[in-house]
Design a protein around this motif. Structure first.
Motif, PDB file in Angstrom:
ATOM      1  N   GLU A  84      -4.824   7.637   9.146  1.00  0.00           N
ATOM      2  CA  GLU A  84      -4.398   6.683   8.142  1.00  0.00           C
ATOM      3  C   GLU A  84      -3.929   8.189   7.463  1.00  0.00           C
ATOM      4  OE1 GLU A  84      -5.915   5.788  10.875  1.00  0.00           O
ATOM      5  OE2 GLU A  84      -4.631   4.222  11.132  1.00  0.00           O
ATOM      6  N   TYR A  99       3.559  10.271  -1.951  1.00  0.00           N
ATOM      7  CA  TYR A  99       2.571   8.947  -1.288  1.00  0.00           C
ATOM      8  C   TYR A  99       2.134   8.562  -0.091  1.00  0.00           C
ATOM      9  CZ  TYR A  99       3.086   5.353   3.545  1.00  0.00           C
ATOM     10  OH  TYR A  99       2.512   4.858   3.610  1.00  0.00           O
ATOM     11  N   GLU A 101      -0.661   7.654   2.769  1.00  0.00           N
ATOM     12  CA  GLU A 101      -0.668   5.758   3.106  1.00  0.00           C
ATOM     13  C   GLU A 101      -1.581   5.609   3.151  1.00  0.00           C
ATOM     14  OE1 GLU A 101      -0.057   5.430   8.175  1.00  0.00           O
ATOM     15  OE2 GLU A 101       0.714   7.209   6.840  1.00  0.00           O
ATOM     16  N   ASN A 104      -2.135   2.698   0.712  1.00  0.00           N
ATOM     17  CA  ASN A 104      -0.521   2.416   0.726  1.00  0.00           C
ATOM     18  C   ASN A 104      -0.332   1.958  -0.755  1.00  0.00           C
ATOM     19  OD1 ASN A 104       1.756   1.207   1.753  1.00  0.00           O
ATOM     20  ND2 ASN A 104       0.898  -1.387   0.981  1.00  0.00           N
ATOM     21  N   GLN A 105      -0.151   3.635  -1.215  1.00  0.00           N
ATOM     22  CA  GLN A 105       0.310   3.857  -2.724  1.00  0.00           C
ATOM     23  C   GLN A 105       1.473   5.466  -3.001  1.00  0.00           C
ATOM     24  OE1 GLN A 105      -2.349   5.484  -6.093  1.00  0.00           O
ATOM     25  NE2 GLN A 105      -2.529   3.684  -6.146  1.00  0.00           N
ATOM     26  N   VAL A 218       4.467  -1.363  -0.014  1.00  0.00           N
ATOM     27  CA  VAL A 218       3.888   0.134  -1.068  1.00  0.00           C
ATOM     28  C   VAL A 218       3.785   0.506  -2.217  1.00  0.00           C
ATOM     29  CG1 VAL A 218       5.921   1.306  -0.985  1.00  0.00           C
ATOM     30  CG2 VAL A 218       4.009   2.277  -0.673  1.00  0.00           C
TER      31      VAL A 218
END
Length: 361
Positions: A84, A99, A101, A104-105, A218
């Motif tokens: 993750e 990015y 992960e 989530n941004q 995202v």
């Protein structure tokens, strides 16, 4: 944001600043000075390559893959301790996308200065690295070694003083094209080791290499719209900081060109005031101030070119390195810094001026 995520966010910048290239030569024996001089020379053209490497930060091991073109496009795919924690950074020549992960941004920027900073030329990379340690370290050359199947010079740079921010450094430099294949960097109590396990030069990549498909949902943040400066008056500056602040009045030909407020977000999360001064329409110096964070690192490690001085009756420091000259001190819960822009102005003059600073509420 925890320490691991900070490293994941900044890892691309750290690694990309280590690529080092200059003109090749058939000679196989160099002194440390010759290696540095060759690494500082202009190249006929930038390198294009694909690489795989390992980064060790404290007790964590990170792995990344890197694609780079001669034109400055790049992609870096880095894995963290868990799946993750993957971070992907892409520069397609027009836009940077970072990015993360685990958050989530995705951070996006089309700012030209940031594009250049994230993809410096080989000559610029060499200067950034070697100029920093050139005057503060004693450099020697050790035995040649094989790194990623390529022969490399082993440079060892020992800091001339203890407790410096940039401590001992080791670089393994490719004999053919002066690329840094491995490095061990010490900064205070922290150590970062980076080693390429695979490197292929002269690579050509299809255009879709430098694209990224973001997952649905995202969160996308435009870095160009974040932390933008706002023009304020000196009274408004004090109000935004939340307490009285010191500044230099306009006198003796010294004038305030602008007062800017940066409402910084993210890890810094503070209001910063920057006051730019000119004299005879030429840049003189810039005064920056912000409320000192309670968790500000109070490390005893020194920056290269740093000296202890007394400013306004309190302990401060001056830093002079490769044309960069600045003063730093803390007073009444605020952190102040002065960046000297006029090469004719001395530290002694500025320290004397500082005694006449006025408080505005």
């Amino acid at each position: 944001m925890n320490r691991r995520k900070k490293w994941m966010s900044g890892a691309a910048v750290i690694v990309l600043s280590l690529g080092l290239a200059a003109c090749s030569t058939e000679d196989n024996q160099y002194s440390p000075e010759q290696v540095i001089n060759n690494a500082m020379k202009e190249t006929e053209e930038p390198l294009s390559y694909y690489g795989e490497a390992t980064m060790n930060v404290e007790e964590e091991e990170l792995h990344f893959k890197e694609w780079r073109t001669k034109e400055g496009k790049f992609k870096m795919d880095m894995d963290g301790a868990t799946a993750e924690e993957r971070t992907v950074t892409v520069n397609d020549g027009q836009k940077i996308t970072l990015y993360q992960e685990s958050l989530n941004q995705a951070l996006i920027s089309e700012d030209g200065e940031m594009l250049a900073a994230m993809a410096p030329s080989p000559k610029e990379q060499a200067k950034q690295l070697l100029k920093v340690i050139g005057d503060t370290h004693t450099i020697s050359i050790d035995e040649e070694e094989k790194i990623a199947g390529r022969t490399a010079y082993h440079l060892v740079a020992k800091a001339d003083e203890k407790d410096t921010l940039i401590g001992d450094q080791e670089l393994w430099v490719d004999k053919e094209n002066w690329f840094v294949l491995k490095s061990i960097s010490t900064s205070g109590d922290d150590k970062i080791a980076i080693e390429y396990t695979k490197i292929e030069f002269g690579k050509e990549f299809p255009d879709d290499t430098f694209t990224i498909e973001l997952p649905e949902g995202v969160e996308i943040q435009n870095m160009d719209e974040m932390n933008q400066s706002t023009e304020v008056s000196i009274e408004e500056a004090a109000q935004h900081v939340g307490q009285p602040v010191l500044y230099f009045k306009e006198e003796d030909g010294r004038k305030i060109e602008s007062i800017e407020m940066d409402d910084l977000t993210g890890a810094l999360d503070r209001v910063e005031i920057n006051i730019n001064y000119v004299k005879d329409d030429a840049p003189l110096f810039s005064l920056s101030l912000f409320k000192t964070p309670a968790d500000l690192d109070s490390s005893d490690s020194k920056m290269p070119g740093e000296k202890a001085v007394e400013i306004r009756g309190v302990e401060g420091t001056t830093v002079e390195m490769e044309g960069f000259r600045a003063l730093f001190w803390k007073e009444d819960g605020l952190s102040y810094s002065i960046l000297l822009n006029d090469p004719e102005v001395t530290f002694e003059e500025v320290i004397e001026w500082a005694n006449t600073m006025e408080l505005v509420e």
